[in-house]
Design a protein around this motif. Structure first.
Motif, PDB file in Angstrom:
ATOM      1  N   TYR A  48     -93.871 -61.124  -0.933  1.00 19.14           N
ATOM      2  CA  TYR A  48     -92.993 -59.948  -0.917  1.00 19.14           C
ATOM      3  C   TYR A  48     -91.542 -60.350  -1.212  1.00 19.14           C
ATOM      4  O   TYR A  48     -90.861 -59.710  -2.019  1.00 19.14           O
ATOM      5  CB  TYR A  48     -93.093 -59.268   0.448  1.00 19.14           C
ATOM      6  N   TYR A  78     -81.797 -55.483  -2.887  1.00 16.26           N
ATOM      7  CA  TYR A  78     -83.054 -56.214  -3.037  1.00 16.26           C
ATOM      8  C   TYR A  78     -82.844 -57.715  -2.866  1.00 16.26           C
ATOM      9  O   TYR A  78     -83.648 -58.401  -2.222  1.00 16.26           O
ATOM     10  CB  TYR A  78     -83.674 -55.923  -4.401  1.00 16.26           C
ATOM     11  N   THR A  86     -94.279 -53.925  -5.185  1.00 21.04           N
ATOM     12  CA  THR A  86     -93.647 -53.761  -3.861  1.00 21.04           C
ATOM     13  C   THR A  86     -94.350 -52.708  -3.015  1.00 21.04           C
ATOM     14  O   THR A  86     -94.089 -52.600  -1.814  1.00 21.04           O
ATOM     15  CB  THR A  86     -92.166 -53.381  -4.008  1.00 21.04           C
ATOM     16  N   LEU A 109     -89.253 -59.192  -4.417  1.00 20.94           N
ATOM     17  CA  LEU A 109     -87.965 -58.531  -4.186  1.00 20.94           C
ATOM     18  C   LEU A 109     -86.833 -59.268  -4.899  1.00 20.94           C
ATOM     19  O   LEU A 109     -85.945 -58.639  -5.489  1.00 20.94           O
ATOM     20  CB  LEU A 109     -87.666 -58.480  -2.683  1.00 20.94           C
TER      21      LEU A 109
END
Length: 573
Positions: free
Chosen positions: A198, A220, A186, A202
């Motif tokens: 990304y 998240y 991350t 997450l």
């Protein structure tokens, strides 16, 4: 005297063959000096990729396979690897992980001791890793992902492999190890600039935090959803909504059901059948009454449909490969004939003087060739038989032998308890070996069939399992087709093997009935049963279904966890 007469023609024949060989060698050297034209291969690869982007996977497979065949003729290793990597990916997309694995493994000899093709090597290792991950072979998955990781590629590919390694750790429930990898990802610039990558990281990180009870999990998961909504990433949203379902299902079932319904909608929109089935399985488990029944029927319908689609695709892929191989062989044969005709024309004025010597020599060569060919065919037949039995031994005994060796190496065998366990393991291995021997022996379909069938079924009796047989003597076995009898024998054998391996029952009953011109066999046991998902994973039962279909019969399974197992079989006689 005869030898003296033959000496001169044979000498001259040798001269002619030597002349022809030198001529061919010069032509080969001349041709090898030319740089191979790869335009046609690149064109086929481009067409294959366009079809892949349009999700026309069967057409994509066809063109990649054509490219591979042409690359093999031109001995273009990089494009052979490139084609095989895409073919393996297409097979994986169709859910044919075993076929994908075989195709990827086909590329490994081109990679051995050769560092010229890092991109091809990376693709093959990554494909193998994903196949093993999807078939729950986490050890091999980790092995190939780590091999891919050490290859010099661009950063985003390396980060993708690290994410895959984290997925393996998640499958092994090593969530802290996965968190350590994902947390570092991350922070990478390349990841932060790629919304799809990304959001995926997450989502995985949020799920791991949820599993270890970290309160940061929800933040998240929600951040991943937000990014995927902005990017209209419906495929990614399927996974996000599913993980939110997992997060809420214990404390807020209504909200959890809302998320699993959203996941199902997205999976349906992007036509990802495996995700749809996984969502339906959760809806079945968390619904009651008519709603649960509705989801169950839909699950069965989709599962049956995708099985047929994948089987059709698998058969179609096999035909494409067969046709391609046949075409390639015919082209090579035609090319060889053309070369031979040219050489014959060039050397015709010489060969006319030695036709008698050629006939004599060729007669000897052909005679030896036929003898050698017959010998090779016998060896090949024996070799194929050995391979089949070896594969059976590997598939069924490898794990037992490995665990037994590991037990013997790590445990104190001086204790009576450990000795008993070791003896039990060895007895299991012996029994499986004996069963494999029986399974690969010929089946008597004549007068001894009934007694042999009874003996086979009775052999599964033990102190813990009682196998009851009813109605077998009421069937007019001499009038049943031999192929049908052999198929039925194998089907019952596989059912009983499955019972012994998985059922944990104490009683199994097999009833034979004749209904007009059909034979009905009802099998039932009082074992642990299985869910539909578990049933679909049993290759032995799939073999049973295929065998019954081959004799135009029908088979139905009735099973639930802890509710026993029943099979109803009917086929014409």
């Amino acid at each position: 005297m005869i030898l003296k007469k033959l000496h001169f023609p044979l000498y001259m024949l040798f001269f002619v063959l030597l002349f022809a060989t030198q001529s061919c060698e010069k032509k080969k050297q001349h041709n090898s000096a030319k740089k191979p034209d790869v335009t046609d291969i690149n064109r086929l690869l481009d067409i294959g990729h366009k079809h892949y982007e349009n999700e026309e996977l069967d057409s994509s497979y066809y063109y990649y396979n054509k490219a591979k065949s042409l690359a093999e003729i031109k001995k273009d290793t990089s494009r052979i690897i490139h084609s095989l990597a895409w073919i393996a990916q297409i097979q994986a997309d169709f859910g044919d992980n075993s076929g994908s694995e075989s195709t990827a493994v086909e590329a490994l000899p081109f990679l051995d001791n050769n560092d010229k093709y890092p991109n091809g090597r990376w693709n093959i290792y990554n494909t193998l890793g994903n196949n093993y991950l999807h078939t729950f072979d986490n050890v091999n998955a980790l092995y190939y992902f780590n091999k891919a990781l050490i290859i010099k590629t661009d950063p985003i590919e390396k980060y993708g492999i690290r994410n895959n390694i984290a997925l393996v750790y998640m499958a092994q429930e090593k969530y802290q190890d996965a968190i350590q990898i994902l947390s570092l990802l991350t922070l990478k610039k390349e990841i932060l600039e790629d919304p799809e990558a990304y959001s995926r990281i997450l989502d995985n990180l949020g799920y791991c935090y949820y599993k270890v009870g970290n309160p940061k999990a929800l933040a998240y998961l929600n951040q991943s959803v937000k990014i995927r909504l902005q990017e209209n990433n419906d495929r990614g949203l399927t996974g996000s909504y599913y993980n939110l379902f997992e997060y809420y299902k214990k404390n807020n079932l209504n909200l959890a059901l809302n998320y699993i319904n959203l996941a199902y909608e997205k999976a349906t929109k992007v036509n990802h059948v495996d995700d749809r089935l996984e969502c339906l399985a959760q809806l079945i488990q968390n619904s009651t009454g008519n709603q649960s029944k509705k989801y169950s029927l839909l699950y069965l319908k989709i599962n049956d449909s995708i099985y047929k689609v994948r089987l059709k695709a698998k058969n179609q892929f096999a035909k494409i490969r067969y046709d391609s191989t046949k075409e390639k062989n015919e082209n090579l044969k035609l090319k060889a004939q053309t070369i031979l005709q040219q050489e014959q024309q060039q050397n015709k004025h010489l060969l006319l003087y030695f036709v008698v010597a050629v006939i004599i020599t060729m007669s000897i060569v052909v005679g030896n060739f036929l003898v050698a060919k017959n010998k090779r065919e016998k060896i090949k037949s024996a070799y194929n038989t050995e391979i089949r039995i070896a594969k059976k031994l590997h598939d069924e005994l490898a794990n037992d032998v490995f665990h037994t060796m590991a037990f013997a190496e790590t445990q104190d065998l001086s204790t009576n308890a450990n000795k008993e366990i070791l003896i039990s393991h060895l007895d299991t291995i012996y029994s499986r070996t004996r069963n494999i021997s029986k399974e690969n022996s010929s089946i008597e379909a004549g007068p001894l069939f009934t007694s042999n069938l009874k003996e086979m079924m009775s052999a599964f009796n033990s102190s813990a399992i009682n196998v009851l047989i009813n109605g077998i003597d009421t069937i007019d076995w001499p009038n049943v087709d031999n192929n049908t009898k052999i198929t039925m024998y194998r089907v019952l054998q596989e059912l009983l093997v499955n019972m012994k391996k998985h059922s944990h029952c104490s009683l199994a009953v097999i009833i034979f009935k004749k209904n007009e011109n059909k034979l009905q066999i009802d099998y039932s046991d009082n074992g642990v049963g299985a869910t539909i998902e578990e049933l679909n994973l049993k290759n032995g039962l799939q073999n049973v279904e295929n065998r019954i279909q081959s004799i135009k019969g029908t088979i139905t399974f009735e099973t639930k966890s802890d509710k026993g197992f029943k099979v109803h079989i009917t086929f014409p006689i």
